[in-house]
Design a protein around this motif. Structure first.
Motif, PDB file in Angstrom:
ATOM      1  N   ASN A  81       0.864  -1.191  -0.112  1.00  0.00           N
ATOM      2  CA  ASN A  81      -0.072   0.076   0.201  1.00  0.00           C
ATOM      3  C   ASN A  81       0.907   1.152  -0.259  1.00  0.00           C
ATOM      4  N   ASN A  82       1.973   1.225  -0.679  1.00  0.00           N
ATOM      5  CA  ASN A  82       2.914   2.388  -0.941  1.00  0.00           C
ATOM      6  C   ASN A  82       3.347   2.607  -2.210  1.00  0.00           C
ATOM      7  N   VAL A  83       4.058   3.636  -2.439  1.00  0.00           N
ATOM      8  CA  VAL A  83       5.026   3.703  -3.697  1.00  0.00           C
ATOM      9  C   VAL A  83       6.532   4.168  -3.380  1.00  0.00           C
ATOM     10  N   SER A  84       7.270   3.293  -3.912  1.00  0.00           N
ATOM     11  CA  SER A  84       8.867   3.691  -3.614  1.00  0.00           C
ATOM     12  C   SER A  84       9.401   4.580  -4.508  1.00  0.00           C
ATOM     13  N   VAL A  85      10.188   5.346  -4.160  1.00  0.00           N
ATOM     14  CA  VAL A  85      11.016   6.282  -5.138  1.00  0.00           C
ATOM     15  C   VAL A  85      12.468   5.734  -5.054  1.00  0.00           C
ATOM     16  N   ILE A  86      12.867   5.612  -6.160  1.00  0.00           N
ATOM     17  CA  ILE A  86      14.306   4.977  -6.361  1.00  0.00           C
ATOM     18  C   ILE A  86      14.892   5.790  -7.429  1.00  0.00           C
ATOM     19  N   SER A  87      16.076   6.127  -6.645  1.00  0.00           N
ATOM     20  CA  SER A  87      17.274   7.161  -7.359  1.00  0.00           C
ATOM     21  C   SER A  87      17.787   6.224  -8.474  1.00  0.00           C
ATOM     22  N   THR A  88      17.797   6.836  -9.656  1.00  0.00           N
ATOM     23  CA  THR A  88      18.381   6.165 -10.799  1.00  0.00           C
ATOM     24  C   THR A  88      20.118   6.307 -10.783  1.00  0.00           C
ATOM     25  N   ALA A  89      20.608   7.032  -9.999  1.00  0.00           N
ATOM     26  CA  ALA A  89      21.909   7.315  -9.834  1.00  0.00           C
ATOM     27  C   ALA A  89      22.193   6.142  -8.967  1.00  0.00           C
ATOM     28  N   THR A  90      21.744   5.908  -7.751  1.00  0.00           N
ATOM     29  CA  THR A  90      22.268   4.968  -6.885  1.00  0.00           C
ATOM     30  C   THR A  90      21.678   3.617  -6.880  1.00  0.00           C
ATOM     31  N   ASN A  91      20.534   3.447  -7.697  1.00  0.00           N
ATOM     32  CA  ASN A  91      19.784   2.246  -7.723  1.00  0.00           C
ATOM     33  C   ASN A  91      19.091   1.965  -6.181  1.00  0.00           C
ATOM     34  N   THR A  92      18.887   2.852  -5.546  1.00  0.00           N
ATOM     35  CA  THR A  92      18.331   2.714  -4.295  1.00  0.00           C
ATOM     36  C   THR A  92      16.992   3.349  -3.860  1.00  0.00           C
ATOM     37  N   VAL A  93      16.312   2.857  -3.047  1.00  0.00           N
ATOM     38  CA  VAL A  93      14.966   3.391  -2.665  1.00  0.00           C
ATOM     39  C   VAL A  93      15.336   4.701  -1.651  1.00  0.00           C
ATOM     40  N   THR A  94      14.982   5.894  -2.171  1.00  0.00           N
ATOM     41  CA  THR A  94      15.113   7.172  -1.169  1.00  0.00           C
ATOM     42  C   THR A  94      14.001   7.346  -0.326  1.00  0.00           C
ATOM     43  N   THR A  95      12.589   7.019  -0.948  1.00  0.00           N
ATOM     44  CA  THR A  95      11.609   7.408   0.151  1.00  0.00           C
ATOM     45  C   THR A  95      10.642   6.221  -0.263  1.00  0.00           C
ATOM     46  N   THR A  96       9.775   6.100   0.785  1.00  0.00           N
ATOM     47  CA  THR A  96       8.462   5.242   0.615  1.00  0.00           C
ATOM     48  C   THR A  96       7.345   6.262   0.868  1.00  0.00           C
ATOM     49  N   VAL A  97       6.161   6.231   0.069  1.00  0.00           N
ATOM     50  CA  VAL A  97       5.065   7.169   0.425  1.00  0.00           C
ATOM     51  C   VAL A  97       3.932   6.145   0.403  1.00  0.00           C
ATOM     52  N   GLY A  98       3.258   6.378   1.609  1.00  0.00           N
ATOM     53  CA  GLY A  98       1.967   5.489   1.764  1.00  0.00           C
ATOM     54  C   GLY A  98       0.816   6.346   1.013  1.00  0.00           C
ATOM     55  N   VAL A  99       0.024   5.409   0.182  1.00  0.00           N
ATOM     56  CA  VAL A  99      -0.804   5.679  -0.694  1.00  0.00           C
ATOM     57  C   VAL A  99      -2.278   5.403  -0.718  1.00  0.00           C
ATOM     58  N   GLY A 100      -2.533   4.517   0.247  1.00  0.00           N
ATOM     59  CA  GLY A 100      -3.703   3.866   0.463  1.00  0.00           C
ATOM     60  C   GLY A 100      -3.725   2.456  -0.092  1.00  0.00           C
ATOM     61  N   THR A 101      -4.972   1.887  -0.164  1.00  0.00           N
ATOM     62  CA  THR A 101      -5.228   0.303  -0.563  1.00  0.00           C
ATOM     63  C   THR A 101      -4.686   0.102  -1.821  1.00  0.00           C
ATOM     64  N   THR A 102      -3.867  -1.021  -2.008  1.00  0.00           N
ATOM     65  CA  THR A 102      -3.499  -1.558  -3.260  1.00  0.00           C
ATOM     66  C   THR A 102      -3.367  -0.467  -4.596  1.00  0.00           C
ATOM     67  N   PRO A 103      -2.143   0.089  -4.464  1.00  0.00           N
ATOM     68  CA  PRO A 103      -1.913   1.100  -5.777  1.00  0.00           C
ATOM     69  C   PRO A 103      -1.741   0.187  -6.793  1.00  0.00           C
ATOM     70  N   LEU A 104      -2.170   0.384  -8.085  1.00  0.00           N
ATOM     71  CA  LEU A 104      -1.815  -0.531  -9.115  1.00  0.00           C
ATOM     72  C   LEU A 104      -1.197   0.399 -10.271  1.00  0.00           C
ATOM     73  N   GLY A 105      -1.070   1.275 -10.058  1.00  0.00           N
ATOM     74  CA  GLY A 105      -0.066   2.105 -11.310  1.00  0.00           C
ATOM     75  C   GLY A 105       0.182   3.548 -10.881  1.00  0.00           C
ATOM     76  N   VAL A 106       1.317   4.009 -11.494  1.00  0.00           N
ATOM     77  CA  VAL A 106       1.877   5.466 -11.228  1.00  0.00           C
ATOM     78  C   VAL A 106       1.716   6.049 -12.557  1.00  0.00           C
ATOM     79  N   ALA A 107       1.656   7.341 -12.444  1.00  0.00           N
ATOM     80  CA  ALA A 107       1.662   8.219 -13.686  1.00  0.00           C
ATOM     81  C   ALA A 107       2.208   9.650 -13.423  1.00  0.00           C
ATOM     82  N   ILE A 108       3.242  10.073 -14.128  1.00  0.00           N
ATOM     83  CA  ILE A 108       3.973  11.276 -14.052  1.00  0.00           C
ATOM     84  C   ILE A 108       3.379  12.345 -14.996  1.00  0.00           C
ATOM     85  N   ILE A 109       2.932  13.436 -14.593  1.00  0.00           N
ATOM     86  CA  ILE A 109       2.295  14.460 -15.465  1.00  0.00           C
ATOM     87  C   ILE A 109       3.303  15.676 -15.376  1.00  0.00           C
TER      88      ILE A 109
END
Length: 184
Positions: free
Chosen positions: A18-46
């Motif tokens: 029930n969260n979204v991980s933010v991964i740095s492409t420079a280090t290939n590591t998770v920099t933060t995790t954000v709670g988003v509610g129940t069962t997130p199925l996708g992410v879109a960047i506008i």
């Protein structure tokens, strides 16, 4: 999963956590995790909407051919075809006459013009889709001028948001030889 436009981060929806991980492409590591509610199925960047900016334009014209030894008139018009008004900073129009033409006068309602430099300035706001009152440039063609001469004018300032921030207009002008020697 979605990648940011600058390719610096990847966002991954974690349905089981029930969260979204933010991964740095420079280090290939998770920099933060954000709670988003129940069962997130996708992410879109506008991407953010572009910031509205003014974009100055300039046109230059004359009527008919000029005649050697006589006065001709150019009309110069500055406009804004951007998406925002100019910002109140100085807008400068500079004309460059070719050899064979000499300035007699340069005027325009609301413009502060200097004949010796062929420069006109103003700083009132110009809304998108509008033009300032035209500038009238009176020139005299030398007695020996003939053929086609090209007059050039540029405009800049006002917070212009274009890549070049300078607009240029050219006006090729045919100079006819004098047909009446009594004017010399």
């Amino acid at each position: 999963m979605a990648v940011t436009p600058d390719s610096l981060q990847v966002y991954v929806a974690n349905a089981g956590s029930n969260n979204v991980s933010v991964i740095s492409t420079a280090t290939n590591t998770v920099t933060t995790t954000v709670g988003v509610g129940t069962t997130p199925l996708g992410v879109a960047i506008i991407p953010p909407a572009p910031t509205p900016k003014p974009s100055l334009t300039i046109t230059k014209s004359h009527t008919g051919n000029f005649t050697a030894g006589r006065v001709g008139v150019y009309t110069i018009t500055v406009g804004n075809n951007g998406t925002a008004p100019t910002d109140g900073t100085t807008v400068t129009m500079k004309d460059t006459l070719p050899a064979g033409l000499t300035a007699a006068s340069i005027t325009g309602r609301g413009w502060s013009c200097v004949r010796s430099t062929l420069t006109c300035t103003r700083s009132d706001v110009l809304n998108p889709g509008n033009t300032y009152p035209p500038i009238t440039l009176r020139v005299r063609a030398s007695r020996t001028a003939t053929g086609t001469l090209t007059n050039t004018a540029m405009v800049s300032g006002g917070g212009d948001g274009t890549a070049t921030a300078t607009a240029t207009a050219t006006d090729p002008t045919i100079i006819d030889p004098c047909d009446d020697h009594h004017h010399w």
